[in-house]
Scaffold this active site. Sequence first.
Site, PDB file in Angstrom:
ATOM      1  N   GLU A  10      -5.031 -11.154 109.683  1.00  0.00           N
ATOM      2  CA  GLU A  10      -4.522 -10.677 108.407  1.00  0.00           C
ATOM      3  C   GLU A  10      -4.735  -9.157 108.327  1.00  0.00           C
ATOM      4  O   GLU A  10      -3.843  -8.406 108.603  1.00  0.00           O
ATOM      5  CB  GLU A  10      -5.186 -11.416 107.246  1.00  0.00           C
ATOM      6  CG  GLU A  10      -4.507 -11.104 105.921  1.00  0.00           C
ATOM      7  CD  GLU A  10      -4.394 -12.296 104.994  1.00  0.00           C
ATOM      8  OE1 GLU A  10      -4.889 -13.366 105.304  1.00  0.00           O
ATOM      9  OE2 GLU A  10      -3.787 -12.102 103.919  1.00  0.00           O
ATOM     10  N   GLU A  64     -15.240 -13.922 100.948  1.00  0.00           N
ATOM     11  CA  GLU A  64     -13.930 -13.978 100.285  1.00  0.00           C
ATOM     12  C   GLU A  64     -13.957 -14.900  99.069  1.00  0.00           C
ATOM     13  O   GLU A  64     -13.377 -14.611  98.046  1.00  0.00           O
ATOM     14  CB  GLU A  64     -12.884 -14.507 101.277  1.00  0.00           C
ATOM     15  CG  GLU A  64     -11.501 -14.707 100.685  1.00  0.00           C
ATOM     16  CD  GLU A  64     -10.481 -15.105 101.743  1.00  0.00           C
ATOM     17  OE1 GLU A  64     -10.883 -15.705 102.765  1.00  0.00           O
ATOM     18  OE2 GLU A  64      -9.290 -14.807 101.560  1.00  0.00           O
TER      19      GLU A  64
HETATM   20  C1  BGC Z   1      -5.769 -12.117 101.214  1.00  0.00           C
HETATM   21  C2  BGC Z   1      -6.248 -11.543  99.938  1.00  0.00           C
HETATM   22  C3  BGC Z   1      -5.106 -11.219  99.065  1.00  0.00           C
HETATM   23  C4  BGC Z   1      -4.413 -12.496  98.806  1.00  0.00           C
HETATM   24  C5  BGC Z   1      -3.276 -12.434  97.862  1.00  0.00           C
HETATM   25  C6  BGC Z   1      -5.037 -13.364 100.926  1.00  0.00           C
HETATM   26  O1  BGC Z   1      -4.550 -13.958 102.043  1.00  0.00           O
HETATM   27  O2  BGC Z   1      -6.796 -12.284 102.123  1.00  0.00           O
HETATM   28  O3  BGC Z   1      -7.390 -10.903  99.887  1.00  0.00           O
HETATM   29  O4  BGC Z   1      -5.342 -10.467  97.963  1.00  0.00           O
HETATM   30  O5  BGC Z   1      -4.041 -13.167  99.975  1.00  0.00           O
HETATM   31  O6  BGC Z   1      -3.360 -13.489  97.106  1.00  0.00           O
END
Ligand code: BGC
Length: 896
Positions: free
Chosen positions: A473, A752
């Site tokens: 990501e 997270e």
């Molecule tokens: C990310 C986030 C991001 C989000 C959006 C995720 O996959 O890791 O931190 O803000 O998607 O909803």
Amino acid sequence: MSATHVTHLRCEYLVDPLGIDERAPRLSWALASDRRGARQLAYRVRVASTPEQLARGGADRWDSGRVTSDQTTHVVYRGAPLGARDACHWDVEVWDETGAAVRSAPARWSMGLLSPGDWTARWIAADPEIVQRDPEAIASTLQDCGTPAVFRKNFAVSAGVRRATLYASARGVFELTLGGRRVGEDLFAPEWTDYDKRIHFRTYDVTPLVRPGANTLGATLGDGWWSGFVGWQEHRGRYGSLENSLLVQLEVELDTGERLLVGTDASWLCATGPILSSDFMMGEVFDARRVARDWLPVREVAPPNAALVAQRSEPVRVTETLAPVSRHELRPGVFVYDLGQNISGFVRLRLRGVPAGTHLTLRHAERLNPDGTLYVENLRRAKATDVYIAAGAPEESYQPHFTFHGFQYVELSGFPGTPPDDLVTGCVVHSATPPAGEFECSHADVNRLWRNGVWSQRDNFLSVPTDCPQRDERLGWMGDAQVFLRTATCNMDVAAFFTKWMIDVEDAQTTEGIFPDIAPRLREDIHWTGVGDLGGAAGWADAGVIVPWTIWRVYGDVRIVERHWRAMTAWLDYLERTNPGGLRTRDLHNNYGDWLCIPTDTSFGTHSPMKNFLATAYWADDAAKMATMARALGREEDATRFRAMFERVRGAFQREFLREDGRLTVETQTAYLLALAFDLLPANVRGRAAERLVANIKSLDWHLSTGFIGISHLNPTLTRNGHADVAYRLLVQDTFPSWLYPIKHGATTIWERWNGWTHQDGFFNPAMNSFNHYSLGSVGEWLFRHVAGIELDPEVPGFRRFRLQPFVGRELTFARARYRTMHGEIASEWHREGETLTWRFQVPPNTGARVFIPSVDGPPVVSDGLEIAGRADGFAFAEAEPGRYTVHSTMRLPEC
Ligand code: BGC
């Protein structure tokens, strides 16, 4: 009484930057002195084309003359027009309030190549034949990371070298060498931008590396963000090409006065080298036995249809190295190292006498499974594996070139025998933003929490503010960045970093005015996989307004606001056009809501009253911020327009979401927080709303339930609304869900999700479970702003004036913070014995603070010369001029 010193000279936020392209750069300095009342009465800036001229007092580029002014930041260069390559040596003379004149040490900047005509070098790419003829090399495809090319050019220097400057850019990421020595320490240059719009060039002073006689200029070109894997995309080449290309221009001034120019062109040679493949997500394979040979001519390729611009932020570097804290042998020949800290970066290997051809494999992970193996499921498609094949030299040292991983644990296999202690070193890699703040208090876990936030910031501020450094990501998610930004400014000086990133944000804005959800934007028109339409989401796209706002407020930077004014206005125009009724309920795009709140809803593109609430609240706040910024810019009409927009949206908000009894129709913690933080409620219901918020927290047995959006507002809003006691209670809560729960379970970075790992369920679903996401760590700002009490003045940006107001809680017996502002260091340290408080603080020269001393009526405040101007709400207040103070008071601890 200490003399004044002039320190910390910076140009466009950077110390001695080379090759900038800002034609009217801003100069800043700070005064140092602990003399009470120290301030600047006047300054004189001199800028000269050589250090000798400057030393002689000559100022052939600019002499500001004596300017009667207390300004020490963002002084705009107003000298002779600056051209490409111009060297600028500068200093500043300051007259302080005692009448003494003090002169700074010299500093410098230089101009880069400013227009296409300044580049005579040509863009070159490798001949694909170098891969085809090499049986070990890998051809680059949409799925396969290809073998990087190395490039070379020999040239002769006929005389001594006076100055040598190297300018370089690439589609891909380069490492450059001169005479076999590495040029600079920067990694992954040129860094990530929207390559369809702009590409960075970098400038290096290579004077010591160019020698009379034969020289070789070399380069290795990796894929990086240009052609490598980016995000969760299954195809490489996100910008429509798998071909990396290079542009290098070396300019040498000889003692004879002659100039030598060595630029990339068809005369350069290419070959494959020791790197067999290298990719951010996948890792690197390096065979140290391989040497580049049988060089072939390169091909000249068409230049990009994008502007070449200077990088205006700190480069990515190795900023620290860590020795592992432990190693255990998982099974014969397989060792797992623990660095003791979750980092972004890679491992440096040091080998002695390892047989040629030995394959060492390094796998990386953030956590271990209960059986001691690496937990890698959460990396998704990121293989995060480096392979080093030894050359068999008596001593070998290796670190990867074009990859990085997010990890705390490293698994090493393939080592013959028992690895020596110094085999593995962890290298911490990120944008080298200078440290700005430090915090410490009497609660060890809270200290760890603050440090975890700093680590997640370091691990994720890598060229752009990313969400996470480990899985496939690593994108510049705008929501994450905006909720954490204020905390980020407390930890590090991120002014240059966000100035650069805000350009990526604007580059990603659509013609309709829609700001993106991630910047740099990914082109969704080529081989797109997974969630798309990455723009316009509430709380994410709004970062387009929040970033300039925050950089202006914290660093006093008006230019970032001016530069992005049109873009911000276009965004507000879009919101208004789309939602004429004042409620933001339409075109909400992915609509992430209060992402990862409890209970969690991670659906995309869905609607709910809470999501409408959140979107409308953000719109109102965007408008309020725009109105305030417009006023600061002197744009009165805009100020009126946006103030009216704020009132209209606020009205619609109240009609939709506020009940007659003062409760909200959506009763989550985040709903109350946004309504209070964004001033969306009538004054007479604010108190009740805050009480409902507290009741909600209490009903969860003093636990939080906010997601990414609510979290940064939680403790500041509680504190500002008379509930600092509740904020403290949440701070030290250590049962699930809470900030300290992960710390009780070994977290060294911010997770997270609240439930990334729990007693009951172990690891959460690995499809989305990072252990290094900073958003939920945005409580850091509260530690500085309200625990240590170092707070912006509501009217004056940039800490030129500020407030000092610690909220002392019964959970702590001391707290201290130091925070380096544009004007120097603010310090605040309090100690409490029962309800007796000793508070030491420092107000930097040339600033002033309104200080609020926690105290009860009755017992006197021992105020160290401060004149108490009044008392309110448990504080005695006074104006403090620059200096150091120690005050003593008797206070009342809040009840909870
Ligand atoms: C990310 C986030 C991001 C989000 C959006 C995720 O996959 O890791 O931190 O803000 O998607 O909803």
